[in-house]
Design a protein around this motif. Structure first.
Motif, PDB file in Angstrom:
ATOM      1  N   ASP A   1       0.819  -1.215   0.000  1.00  0.00           N
ATOM      2  CA  ASP A   1       0.000   0.000   0.000  1.00  0.00           C
ATOM      3  C   ASP A   1       0.853   1.265   0.000  1.00  0.00           C
ATOM      4  N   GLY A   2       2.087   1.143   0.490  1.00  0.00           N
ATOM      5  CA  GLY A   2       3.005   2.276   0.449  1.00  0.00           C
ATOM      6  C   GLY A   2       3.781   2.367  -0.845  1.00  0.00           C
ATOM      7  N   LYS A   3       3.363   1.543  -1.853  1.00  0.00           N
ATOM      8  CA  LYS A   3       4.000   1.559  -3.177  1.00  0.00           C
ATOM      9  C   LYS A   3       5.518   1.382  -3.056  1.00  0.00           C
ATOM     10  N   HIS A   4       5.886   0.382  -2.232  1.00  0.00           N
ATOM     11  CA  HIS A   4       7.293   0.008  -2.064  1.00  0.00           C
ATOM     12  C   HIS A   4       8.141   1.162  -1.520  1.00  0.00           C
ATOM     13  N   GLY A   5       7.528   1.963  -0.654  1.00  0.00           N
ATOM     14  CA  GLY A   5       8.275   3.024   0.013  1.00  0.00           C
ATOM     15  C   GLY A   5       8.176   4.384  -0.638  1.00  0.00           C
TER      16      GLY A   5
ATOM     17  N   PRO B   1      19.554 -11.167   7.154  1.00  0.00           N
ATOM     18  CA  PRO B   1      18.236 -10.549   7.391  1.00  0.00           C
ATOM     19  C   PRO B   1      17.104 -11.577   7.328  1.00  0.00           C
ATOM     20  N   GLN B   2      17.275 -12.566   6.425  1.00  0.00           N
ATOM     21  CA  GLN B   2      16.243 -13.602   6.312  1.00  0.00           C
ATOM     22  C   GLN B   2      16.104 -14.385   7.619  1.00  0.00           C
ATOM     23  N   GLU B   3      17.228 -14.693   8.242  1.00  0.00           N
ATOM     24  CA  GLU B   3      17.168 -15.427   9.510  1.00  0.00           C
ATOM     25  C   GLU B   3      16.498 -14.575  10.585  1.00  0.00           C
ATOM     26  N   ALA B   4      16.848 -13.291  10.642  1.00  0.00           N
ATOM     27  CA  ALA B   4      16.247 -12.397  11.629  1.00  0.00           C
ATOM     28  C   ALA B   4      14.741 -12.311  11.427  1.00  0.00           C
ATOM     29  N   PHE B   5      14.306 -12.163  10.184  1.00  0.00           N
ATOM     30  CA  PHE B   5      12.882 -12.068   9.876  1.00  0.00           C
ATOM     31  C   PHE B   5      12.166 -13.348  10.294  1.00  0.00           C
ATOM     32  N   GLU B   6      12.732 -14.479   9.924  1.00  0.00           N
ATOM     33  CA  GLU B   6      12.099 -15.766  10.215  1.00  0.00           C
ATOM     34  C   GLU B   6      12.026 -16.040  11.714  1.00  0.00           C
ATOM     35  N   ARG B   7      13.081 -15.713  12.467  1.00  0.00           N
ATOM     36  CA  ARG B   7      13.152 -16.056  13.886  1.00  0.00           C
ATOM     37  C   ARG B   7      12.454 -15.035  14.790  1.00  0.00           C
ATOM     38  N   ALA B   8      11.987 -13.943  14.208  1.00  0.00           N
ATOM     39  CA  ALA B   8      11.389 -12.878  15.025  1.00  0.00           C
ATOM     40  C   ALA B   8      10.214 -13.363  15.846  1.00  0.00           C
ATOM     41  N   ALA B   9       9.438 -14.299  15.300  1.00  0.00           N
ATOM     42  CA  ALA B   9       8.266 -14.806  16.016  1.00  0.00           C
ATOM     43  C   ALA B   9       8.604 -15.937  16.974  1.00  0.00           C
TER      44      ALA B   9
ATOM     45  N   PRO C   1      11.878  -0.164   1.662  1.00  0.00           N
ATOM     46  CA  PRO C   1      12.536  -1.461   1.835  1.00  0.00           C
ATOM     47  C   PRO C   1      14.058  -1.320   1.864  1.00  0.00           C
ATOM     48  N   ARG C   2      14.686  -2.013   2.783  1.00  0.00           N
ATOM     49  CA  ARG C   2      16.155  -2.028   2.824  1.00  0.00           C
ATOM     50  C   ARG C   2      16.707  -2.824   1.644  1.00  0.00           C
ATOM     51  N   ASP C   3      16.019  -3.916   1.283  1.00  0.00           N
ATOM     52  CA  ASP C   3      16.419  -4.726   0.131  1.00  0.00           C
ATOM     53  C   ASP C   3      15.148  -5.399  -0.392  1.00  0.00           C
ATOM     54  N   VAL C   4      14.671  -4.966  -1.554  1.00  0.00           N
ATOM     55  CA  VAL C   4      13.400  -5.466  -2.087  1.00  0.00           C
ATOM     56  C   VAL C   4      13.426  -6.972  -2.270  1.00  0.00           C
ATOM     57  N   GLY C   5      14.521  -7.501  -2.813  1.00  0.00           N
ATOM     58  CA  GLY C   5      14.609  -8.940  -3.067  1.00  0.00           C
ATOM     59  C   GLY C   5      14.523  -9.750  -1.791  1.00  0.00           C
ATOM     60  N   ILE C   6      15.265  -9.347  -0.776  1.00  0.00           N
ATOM     61  CA  ILE C   6      15.249 -10.066   0.498  1.00  0.00           C
ATOM     62  C   ILE C   6      13.871  -9.972   1.151  1.00  0.00           C
ATOM     63  N   LEU C   7      13.252  -8.786   1.116  1.00  0.00           N
ATOM     64  CA  LEU C   7      11.943  -8.611   1.732  1.00  0.00           C
ATOM     65  C   LEU C   7      10.904  -9.499   1.057  1.00  0.00           C
ATOM     66  N   GLU C   8      10.893  -9.521  -0.269  1.00  0.00           N
ATOM     67  CA  GLU C   8       9.905 -10.333  -0.968  1.00  0.00           C
ATOM     68  C   GLU C   8      10.147 -11.820  -0.732  1.00  0.00           C
ATOM     69  N   GLU C   9      11.395 -12.220  -0.583  1.00  0.00           N
ATOM     70  CA  GLU C   9      11.705 -13.614  -0.254  1.00  0.00           C
ATOM     71  C   GLU C   9      11.142 -13.978   1.126  1.00  0.00           C
TER      72      GLU C   9
END
Length: 529
Positions: free
Chosen positions: A169-173, A344-352, A507-515
């Motif tokens: 909704d923020g049109k990718h920042g 970043p992927q590990e941080a995102f995944e382990r946050a919960a 987004p800090r990194d669009v590819g990583i975020l979408e992954e």
């Protein structure tokens, strides 16, 4: 004088006496006289006491009285009720933690209990008795450490959906948007999933917006500011009718959607298709001997107020991050996340799943301290007589914790207590050791919020995923207000909801975020199935 005249005069005298008694009880009666040894704020009227002296912002006025008089504890009158106001950390800890068996009760309030909760009470605000004790024990069993682990997939889904909504909704920042509805949906969905195994996919769902609106209205009936009829009885009949009508209407709406949610859960149990949730557990429970009223009280309490702390804290935390001062906090938080996770992927995944970043945990605690969701906490009532510094405190007196004043106590948090500084929780050399409960935003003692650990986990996941995903940049046209008093859009309400603002979520990194978002969608499919 003839007997008829005497009888007539006696009748007149009796009538005058009765009227006098009624006038006294309705206008001038006070439940307790002045408590010796506890200072009292001067002034106040014979009918309203200090109620109207508190103005439009009760917590701030009460805090200013404490500071100007150097009284951490004092007494006032809310109409016919005498009340003790606690304004310092040590005083609140002594009354609410050390003497918790003496301050465990809650008062019965005309509007909230007599009207709004007439058909569906709430655990957190109910007076203390064996039924309330049992209900709290049941809720506590759903928020233990093992129980929270079972909720991790739900937390993964909702925080991912929140991130996805801000991203798309923020049109990718590119476009600045308001984060409010995304945090409200997240908090409500988690409670809905927790209670009924149901969630809202769209932020404009009419039922979602209706529940949020009703919850906000119901919260207003816990406010000391907006319910003078609780403390001045004659207003219930002369001048308080509008609030009573509003309370009755919102009660009817709340009862309808609560009944609908519970009926769907009951149907799932009958068909053998129930997913694990609080409603299902309560409906099949045989050990606790829960009544229909117990089930309604537990679920109604969770739905009426269980998500307000989360979304209010999340929104104001984002507001601070989007402010000029928040830029440094984002850098510190991101650096800490990077040092504690390999990618970043590990941080995102382990946050919960875990709370591995000390800075994010400190940030959560500081947001809760600096911006308490309820500036003036729901009242306690003394359960038994006790002594405080030589003063005899009687049973049945109102006790209010002024969380705004307590959480900014310079004697406890240091001279920078009025500054937002997460580092205070990491700096062991500051000389200011703050013991549990660290702040009073969840209350304290035996009536402390039962879901405190779960709420902290939700907030940790929200802020970690936000910071690992985005740089948050405040809008120049609609900037956030971050002053710990001025940020609140309505100081007459019980809950402190941040004023509207907008920010860009870049987004800090669009590819990583979408992954990361794609991977979380797999969890959503598993939950849906």
């Amino acid at each position: 004088m003839d007997p008829t005249t005497l009888l007539f005069q006696a009748t007149i005298l009796s009538g005058v006496c009765c009227i006098g008694v009624v006038v006294y009880l309705r206008y001038f009666y006070v439940d307790f006289g002045r408590i010796e040894g506890i200072p009292e704020i001067p002034g106040g009227s014979s009918v309203a006491g200090h109620l109207y002296m508190l103005g439009q912002d009760h917590a701030t006025t009460a805090e200013s009285w404490a500071i100007s008089n150097t009284w951490p504890v004092y007494q006032i009158r809310f109409g016919y009720r005498r009340a003790i106001i606690l304004n310092s950390f040590d005083a609140a800890r002594e009354w609410i933690v050390t003497k918790q068996t003496s301050t465990i009760d809650r008062p019965w309030l005309y509007t909230f209990h007599g009207v709004v909760s007439k058909t569906s009470a709430t655990i957190g605000t109910n007076p203390w008795d064996e039924r309330t004790k049992k209900q709290r024990r049941v809720v506590g069993s759903y928020t233990t450490a093992p129980a929270i682990r079972k909720l991790e997939p739900m937390l993964d889904v909702e925080t991912s959906q929140m991130i996805s909504g801000l991203y798309e909704d923020g049109k990718h920042g590119i476009r600045a948007i308001s984060p409010h509805i995304y945090q409200k949906r997240l908090a409500l969905n988690i409670i809905l999933m927790f209670c009924y195994s149901r969630r809202f996919a769209a932020i404009d769902d009419p039922l979602l917006l209706g529940i949020l609106s009703d919850a906000n209205t119901i919260s207003s009936f816990r406010s000391t500011n907006s319910n003078a009829q609780d403390y001045i009885p004659y207003l219930r009949h002369f001048g308080g009718g509008k609030r009573t009508v509003e309370a009755t209407e919102v009660r009817g709406r709340r009862d309808r959607w609560l009944a609908g949610l519970l009926e769907k859960a009951r149907d799932s149990v009958r068909l053998g298709k129930a997913k694990k949730c609080v409603a299902q557990g309560l409906l099949v429970d045989k050990e606790e001997g829960l009544t229909k009223q117990d089930i309604r009280t537990i679920l109604g309490g969770l739905m009426s107020g269980g998500f307000e702390t989360v979304f209010a804290t999340a929104i104001i935390g984002i507001a601070f991050l989007a402010s000029p001062a928040g830029e440094a906090a984002q850098k510190s938080a991101h650096a800490d996340i990077t040092s504690n996770y390999s990618t970043p992927q590990e941080a995102f995944e382990r946050a919960a799943l875990e709370e591995k970043s000390p800075y994010i945990a400190a940030f959560v605690r500081e947001v809760l301290r600096f911006y308490p969701p309820l500036h003036l906490l729901p009242p306690r009532q003394t359960y038994q007589e006790f002594e405080y510094h030589g003063s005899k405190i009687p049973k049945g007196v109102l006790v209010y914790m002024n969380a705004q004043a307590i959480n900014h106590d310079k004697d406890k948090y240091g001279p920078d207590a009025d500054q937002f500084r997460p580092e205070r929780w990491l700096d062991k050399e500051s000389g200011y050791e703050v013991p549990p409960p660290y702040h009073f935003s969840y209350g304290a003692g035996a009536r402390m919020c039962t879901a405190v650990n779960f709420s902290n986990r939700i907030l940790y996941a929200i802020f970690l995923r936000l910071i690992v995903s985005f740089e948050i940049i405040g809008s120049k046209e609609d900037p956030p207000e971050t002053h710990y008093i001025d940020y609140n859009r309505n100081t007459t309400a019980a809950s402190a909801i941040p004023k509207d603002f907008k920010a860009r979520f870049v987004p800090r990194d669009v590819g990583i975020l979408e992954e990361c978002l794609r991977k979380s969608q797999e969890t959503e499919v598993d939950l849906a199935g």
